[in-house]
Every structure is written in C-alpha cells, then in structure tokens.
Design a protein around this motif. Structure first.
Motif, mmCIF file in Angstrom:
data_model
loop_
_atom_site.group_PDB
_atom_site.id
_atom_site.type_symbol
_atom_site.label_atom_id
_atom_site.label_comp_id
_atom_site.label_asym_id
_atom_site.label_seq_id
_atom_site.Cartn_x
_atom_site.Cartn_y
_atom_site.Cartn_z
ATOM 1 N N SER A 294 1.261 -1.081 -0.380
ATOM 2 C CA SER A 294 -0.214 0.006 0.430
ATOM 3 C C SER A 294 0.968 1.431 0.051
ATOM 4 C CB SER A 294 -1.048 -0.039 0.872
ATOM 5 O OG SER A 294 -0.084 -0.571 2.374
ATOM 6 N N LEU A 295 0.239 2.164 -0.429
ATOM 7 C CA LEU A 295 1.066 3.744 0.015
ATOM 8 C C LEU A 295 0.915 3.930 0.880
ATOM 9 C CD1 LEU A 295 -1.748 4.842 -2.537
ATOM 10 C CD2 LEU A 295 0.558 4.993 -2.854
ATOM 11 N N CYS A 296 0.431 3.790 1.983
ATOM 12 C CA CYS A 296 1.099 4.223 3.392
ATOM 13 C C CYS A 296 1.886 3.415 3.847
ATOM 14 C CB CYS A 296 0.176 4.100 4.669
ATOM 15 S SG CYS A 296 -1.040 4.986 4.204
ATOM 16 N N GLN A 297 2.034 1.703 3.914
ATOM 17 C CA GLN A 297 3.626 1.163 3.783
ATOM 18 C C GLN A 297 4.370 1.529 3.226
ATOM 19 O OE1 GLN A 297 0.265 -2.780 2.939
ATOM 20 N NE2 GLN A 297 2.177 -3.514 4.025
ATOM 21 N N TYR A 298 4.838 2.336 1.723
ATOM 22 C CA TYR A 298 6.105 2.436 1.414
ATOM 23 C C TYR A 298 6.131 3.708 1.534
ATOM 24 C CZ TYR A 298 8.915 4.707 -1.887
ATOM 25 O OH TYR A 298 10.472 5.439 -2.339
ATOM 26 N N ASP A 299 5.355 5.004 2.531
ATOM 27 C CA ASP A 299 5.659 5.572 2.916
ATOM 28 C C ASP A 299 6.333 5.453 4.502
ATOM 29 O OD1 ASP A 299 5.216 8.090 0.810
ATOM 30 O OD2 ASP A 299 3.292 7.959 2.228
ATOM 31 N N SER A 304 11.382 5.139 8.058
ATOM 32 C CA SER A 304 12.020 4.366 8.214
ATOM 33 C C SER A 304 13.309 4.833 7.753
ATOM 34 C CB SER A 304 11.362 3.007 8.016
ATOM 35 O OG SER A 304 11.903 2.581 6.885
ATOM 36 N N LEU A 305 14.138 5.307 6.736
ATOM 37 C CA LEU A 305 15.206 4.820 6.127
ATOM 38 C C LEU A 305 16.020 6.594 6.525
ATOM 39 C CD1 LEU A 305 14.521 4.259 2.299
ATOM 40 C CD2 LEU A 305 15.518 3.021 4.191
ATOM 41 N N GLY A 306 15.286 7.612 7.222
ATOM 42 C CA GLY A 306 15.841 8.239 8.040
ATOM 43 C C GLY A 306 15.970 9.600 7.060
ATOM 44 N N SER A 307 16.289 10.639 7.624
ATOM 45 C CA SER A 307 15.876 12.242 6.583
ATOM 46 C C SER A 307 17.911 12.088 6.245
ATOM 47 C CB SER A 307 15.722 13.682 7.673
ATOM 48 O OG SER A 307 14.255 13.193 7.630
#
Length: 415
Positions: A294-299, A304-307
C-alpha cells in the motif's frame, strides 16, 4: 460537500482558486470534515506528523507489518515452473526475458497499480490492463504506465463482458487489484474465488493487491482501522507524516505535499517485487499466493530510512531554486512538481539527455513517445518493453496476436 459549486468557469486564477477553497474549508473543524468525508465516502484525511500517525491504531498495525506481505491462498495446486509455460505466444525474440509466457491481468488505474504491470512487462510478461468506461482515469498518466502492455475495456457489471473476462482469467497467471479493498470480491473475482478457480484448473494464481492505507490482511493482527478508506498518494503522504517531513525540510512549520508521484511509483515497485516472489514460490512450491502492499506501507518504509544529514539538507536548500521553497501547504501537487522539475533540469541536465531516453511510435496516441530507459541490467536476460504505450481500452480483450515493435527491440542496450 463543503458548499462550493462543482464547476465555476469564472474561477481561473490559481491564487483565487486556493483562496476560495481554503475559505470554504475553514468553516469546518477537523472533526466535522472527517465526519463529512466518511459520510460522503470522500478521500480526505487530516494531515498528521509521523509521530502522530504512529500513535494511531492504524499506524501501530502498519508498524508491525513489512512493506510487502506474501501469504498462501491455497496449497494444493502443483508447482508451475517457468520453463513449463506453454503459452509463450508467437514471440520472435531470439533472447530470453525472465517472465516470457507469464500472463498478467491488471485491474488498476492511475499510477501505483499500473506501475506494477509496467514493470513486469519490462521483464517479458504479457500484461493486459482491463479498465471500464464507467471509471475515470488520467490520460496523461497512461502515456507512461501503459508502456509495454495491451489495454482493453470491459464492464464487469455486464454478463457479456464477464464471460470475456472469465475466458481471460482462465489463462492468466497473475491478477493485480488496485481498487478499494473488497471491490473486486463484490464483483465475484476476489482472492477466494481465485483460489477456487486455481483448484479447478490445477494451476495456481498470484494475486497482488495495492491500495492507499494498507492493513487489509486476513489475520486480525494485520487488519487496520482505516483499511477500507479511499485515497491516493497525497492522502497517504499526509496521513503518514511524509508531507510534514517535506515541509520541515523546506524550513516550514507546516506540511507540503512532496513533488512527483514518488510514493505511487515506489508502491508500484513493491508490488512488482510481490508478484515476482509469488511467481517464484508458485514455480518452486506450488499453490497460489497473495501479495499485498500500500501507499502507506511504502511511506512508512521511506520514513524508516531517516532524513538526510543537516549539512546535506542545507546544501540542497542552497542549490535548488528559491521558487521551490516559496511553496506552502495549499499548493497543488501540479505546482509543486512543476517547480521541482524546473530546478532539477537546471541542476542535473544530464538526467534529461536523449541518451537516457527511449523513443517509439505509439499507434494508440498517434505520436512519438519518449520515456526513460529501464535502469536495470541482468547479464544474459533481456529487460525492456516490446510495444509502445497506448490509451486505456485501445486493444481487443484477447491473449492472442500481440504485436512486437521493431523500434522497441534494442537488444544491444538490453543486456
């Protein structure tokens, strides 16, 4: 829903449009807007910060899920190895693509779902996109996401068209479902039906579902509060906190929708991975498999990768066009994307050179179309599309007689 006319030909100025809509929205509280969204079945949602989303019951459920889930639908059908496929068609290719002979029914619109099919088509799958004249779509997006496919139109509320669809489904290997959770099941073609059909025909299916909010799994732990709500990329970006992170990067204390359909294409990539895993498991273990993303799972995966480190963010703010940083929460995704593209073309012109692009004539659009070349290379395996894009509904509903365009077959660049 908020008291505005659905069409106002006198309202032409961009800023006037924003002010008109914002003035109408401000008459309501967030709670009142949420009640209206639910009552009218609209795809609106409050904008949350990442930490706020993770405190919701939906956020907590998604946090426990990976970006993609793969579960068995049925376990009785025998393995279907790739080399045993007997419907590779009449391809004139003298080289191998890893999904040659795999037939895919794509029941999706807009970007995320069709990106799954576009990706599998680049690996040699025969992808037939099925849409209905009842449902709107965006022609601009079709120019890209319909690359490599055939695209037909069927109305699954019609007995005659259902009979045609049944014949297509009987020979399919993969089914993509990009509609609201449960919509395909209500038409009689959900994953439970695919499991039954697989047992009858003695060969499994791979079913891949993508939606906005996720959390549509079969176990209680994987079902989430907002799973059935409608939405698209910007809804997911605002719900999960991605829009707030975009605004923070821009030095603002407010959200801004990110430029380009990044979550859409990212979700499409995850869906492609789900289909590949399902096909591999069907080939090696047998059975039918259901993949979900889903789009929310991708987001959530993206967050989770951080800024970027502060120094990288500072350099980006310094080098990109100041006009981009004038954007605010009320700006449309079109305006955000336009300014970002202008800045990218100035800073990274090499990305837009012709050597990075592929050109081919599209009979469907009656024009030459240019798009980025496939970035992936695998030694000994061809990766690339065999036919140019076309609009929805352009082709007859059949697995037979698919064309291969000579100006698409650049084998020296495929390996």
């Amino acid at each position: 829903m908020i008291g505005l006319s659905p069409f106002n030909p006198d309202l032409q100025d961009y800023k006037d449009c924003i002010e008109t809509i914002e003035a109408a929205v401000r008459r309501f509280t967030t709670r009142e807007l949420e009640e209206l969204n639910c009552r009218e079945d609209q795809a609106g949602f409050p904008v949350l910060k990442p930490e706020q989303f993770l405190k919701t019951s939906h956020g907590k459920t998604l946090k426990s899920l990976p970006p993609v889930t793969i579960q068995p639908l049925e376990t009785k059908t025998p393995p279907a190895p790739f080399e045993s496929q007997d419907h590779a068609g009449t391809s004139s290719l003298t080289y191998s693509q890893c999904l040659q002979g795999i037939r895919v029914l794509e029941l999706c619109r807009v970007i995320a779902g069709p990106t799954i099919g576009r990706s599998l088509a680049a690996h040699g799958a025969s992808v037939l996109k099925v849409t209905s004249h009842r449902l709107p779509d965006v022609p601009f997006f079709q120019v890209d996401v319909n690359t490599g496919k055939h695209a037909t139109s069927l109305d699954l509320h019609s007995a005659a068209d259902r009979a045609i669809f049944d014949s297509l489904l009987a020979g399919a290997d993969v089914v993509f479902d990009g509609y609201r959770p449960g919509a395909l099941s209500r038409l009689g073609y959900g994953p439970d039906y695919l499991a039954e059909l697989a047992a009858l025909r003695g060969k499994g299916f791979v079913y891949v579902a993508e939606d906005c909010f996720g959390g549509t799994g079969t176990s209680e732990a994987s079902r989430a509060e907002w799973a059935s709500r409608p939405g698209w990329q910007q809804i997911a970006d605002c719900a999960t906190g991605v829009a707030w992170e975009q605004g923070r990067f821009m030095g603002l204390d407010e959200p801004v929708v990110p430029p380009f359909p990044m979550s859409d294409y990212g979700t499409g990539a995850l869906g492609c991975v789900a289909a590949m895993i399902g096909l591999f498991r069907r080939a090696t273990e047998g059975g039918s498999w259901a993949g979900r993303t889903s789009l929310c799972q991708y987001d959530m995966f993206l967050l989770s990768l951080g800024s970027h480190p502060p120094e990288v963010q500072a350099r980006l703010r310094k080098t990109h066009d100041p006009a981009f940083f004038d954007l605010r929460h009320h700006d449309s995704v079109d305006e955000v994307g336009k300014r970002a593209l202008q800045s990218m073309k100035r800073l990274h012109p090499a990305l837009f050179e012709e050597r990075m692009m592929h050109k081919a004539w599209s009979d469907g659009f009656q024009a030459e179309v240019m798009w980025p070349r496939e970035p992936l290379r695998v030694s000994g395996i061809g990766i690339g599309h065999l036919r140019a894009t076309r609009p929805n509904g352009f082709d007859p509903p059949t697995w037979l007689g698919w064309e291969e365009q000579e100006d698409m077959l650049e084998t020296d660049e495929w390996f």
